[in-house]
Design an enzyme around this catalytic site. Sequence first.
Site, short mmCIF file in Angstrom:
data_model
loop_
_atom_site.label_atom_id
_atom_site.label_comp_id
_atom_site.label_asym_id
_atom_site.label_seq_id
_atom_site.Cartn_x
_atom_site.Cartn_y
_atom_site.Cartn_z
N ILE A 25 4.06 -26.78 -0.88
CA ILE A 25 5.32 -27.50 -0.73
C ILE A 25 5.94 -27.26 0.66
O ILE A 25 6.64 -28.12 1.19
CB ILE A 25 6.30 -27.14 -1.87
CG1 ILE A 25 7.38 -28.19 -2.04
CG2 ILE A 25 6.89 -25.76 -1.72
CD1 ILE A 25 6.93 -29.43 -2.74
N ALA A 26 5.64 -26.12 1.27
CA ALA A 26 6.16 -25.84 2.62
C ALA A 26 5.61 -26.87 3.62
O ALA A 26 6.33 -27.31 4.52
CB ALA A 26 5.78 -24.42 3.04
N SER A 46 5.08 -15.69 6.50
CA SER A 46 4.09 -15.56 5.44
C SER A 46 3.86 -14.06 5.23
O SER A 46 4.20 -13.25 6.10
CB SER A 46 2.79 -16.23 5.91
OG SER A 46 1.73 -15.90 5.04
N ARG A 47 3.24 -13.71 4.11
CA ARG A 47 2.85 -12.31 3.93
C ARG A 47 1.68 -11.97 4.84
O ARG A 47 1.32 -10.82 5.00
CB ARG A 47 2.46 -12.06 2.47
CG ARG A 47 3.61 -12.27 1.50
CD ARG A 47 3.10 -12.44 0.11
NE ARG A 47 2.19 -13.58 0.04
CZ ARG A 47 1.35 -13.83 -0.95
NH1 ARG A 47 1.29 -13.03 -1.98
NH2 ARG A 47 0.56 -14.89 -0.92
N TYR A 68 8.43 -11.60 5.17
CA TYR A 68 9.62 -12.42 4.93
C TYR A 68 10.85 -11.75 5.53
O TYR A 68 11.71 -12.41 6.11
CB TYR A 68 9.82 -12.63 3.43
CG TYR A 68 8.67 -13.33 2.72
CD1 TYR A 68 7.73 -14.08 3.42
CD2 TYR A 68 8.53 -13.24 1.33
CE1 TYR A 68 6.69 -14.72 2.76
CE2 TYR A 68 7.49 -13.89 0.67
CZ TYR A 68 6.57 -14.62 1.39
OH TYR A 68 5.54 -15.26 0.74
N HIS A 89 11.65 -16.18 -6.47
CA HIS A 89 12.82 -16.80 -5.84
C HIS A 89 14.01 -15.85 -5.79
O HIS A 89 14.67 -15.72 -4.76
CB HIS A 89 13.22 -18.08 -6.59
CG HIS A 89 12.25 -19.20 -6.40
ND1 HIS A 89 12.34 -20.40 -7.06
CD2 HIS A 89 11.15 -19.31 -5.60
CE1 HIS A 89 11.36 -21.19 -6.69
NE2 HIS A 89 10.61 -20.55 -5.81
N LYS A 107 12.88 -25.29 -6.48
CA LYS A 107 13.21 -25.27 -7.89
C LYS A 107 12.10 -24.62 -8.71
O LYS A 107 10.94 -24.77 -8.32
CB LYS A 107 13.52 -26.67 -8.39
CG LYS A 107 12.41 -27.69 -8.13
CD LYS A 107 12.90 -29.09 -8.46
CE LYS A 107 11.91 -30.15 -8.07
NZ LYS A 107 11.63 -30.26 -6.65
#
Length: 142
Positions: A25-26, A46-47, A68, A89, A107
């Site tokens: 989705i990013a 990103s991790r 992050y 989230h 979401k």
Amino acid sequence: MINFDKMNCKMGQKIRWGIIGLGNIAHNFVKDLAMVNDAEIIAVASRNIEKANQFASQYHVKQAFGSYESLLQCEEVDVVYIATPHTFHVSVALMAMNYKKNVLCEKPLGVNKDEVERMIACARENKVFLMEALWSRFNPAI
Ligand SMILES: NC(=O)c1ccc[n+]([C@@H]2O[C@H](COP(=O)([O-])OP(=O)(O)OC[C@H]3O[C@@H](n4cnc5c(N)ncnc54)[C@H](OP(=O)(O)O)[C@@H]3O)[C@@H](O)[C@H]2O)c1
């Protein structure tokens, strides 16, 4: 509403976005935000730093972070878009708001009422903007 004073934005200055969690989705979000005149993506996290570097280079983003939290420590970022799996989230959003970052969170905002209430309380406490990324809310038909 995003509080532009709190974000130290000057008239004509674009809103500076950071993206957290560089999955499916990013990629969509970056392509959509490119159509918004007063927005620019200035950082991604990103991790995995190699993944962050690759994403940043693909979309010409200035800064890439391998954690992050390091993006949240970047003072230039006004607002973060959280695109991690939903179970993460709450932790990422709380951390972001405690760094005084405005938050647009994918979401669902949280996985239960308790998580959402903690997020809203944290936004109020830090006086930052918090919103679930529910695009259909802005559909003129709705
Ligand atoms: N895809 C859609 O069409 C869509 C639509 C609506 C809502 N959403 C919501 O958007 C969020 C992300 O969805 P997505 O489809 O983009 O998921 P995804 O492709 O799996 O990407 C999620 C990203 O979150 C990060 N992450 C952090 N901790 C993780 C962990 N323990 N396991 C896996 N990934 C972790 C990873 O980024 P790094 O490796 O870069 O840290 C990963 O690339 C979800 O909450 C989803 O419900 C997605």
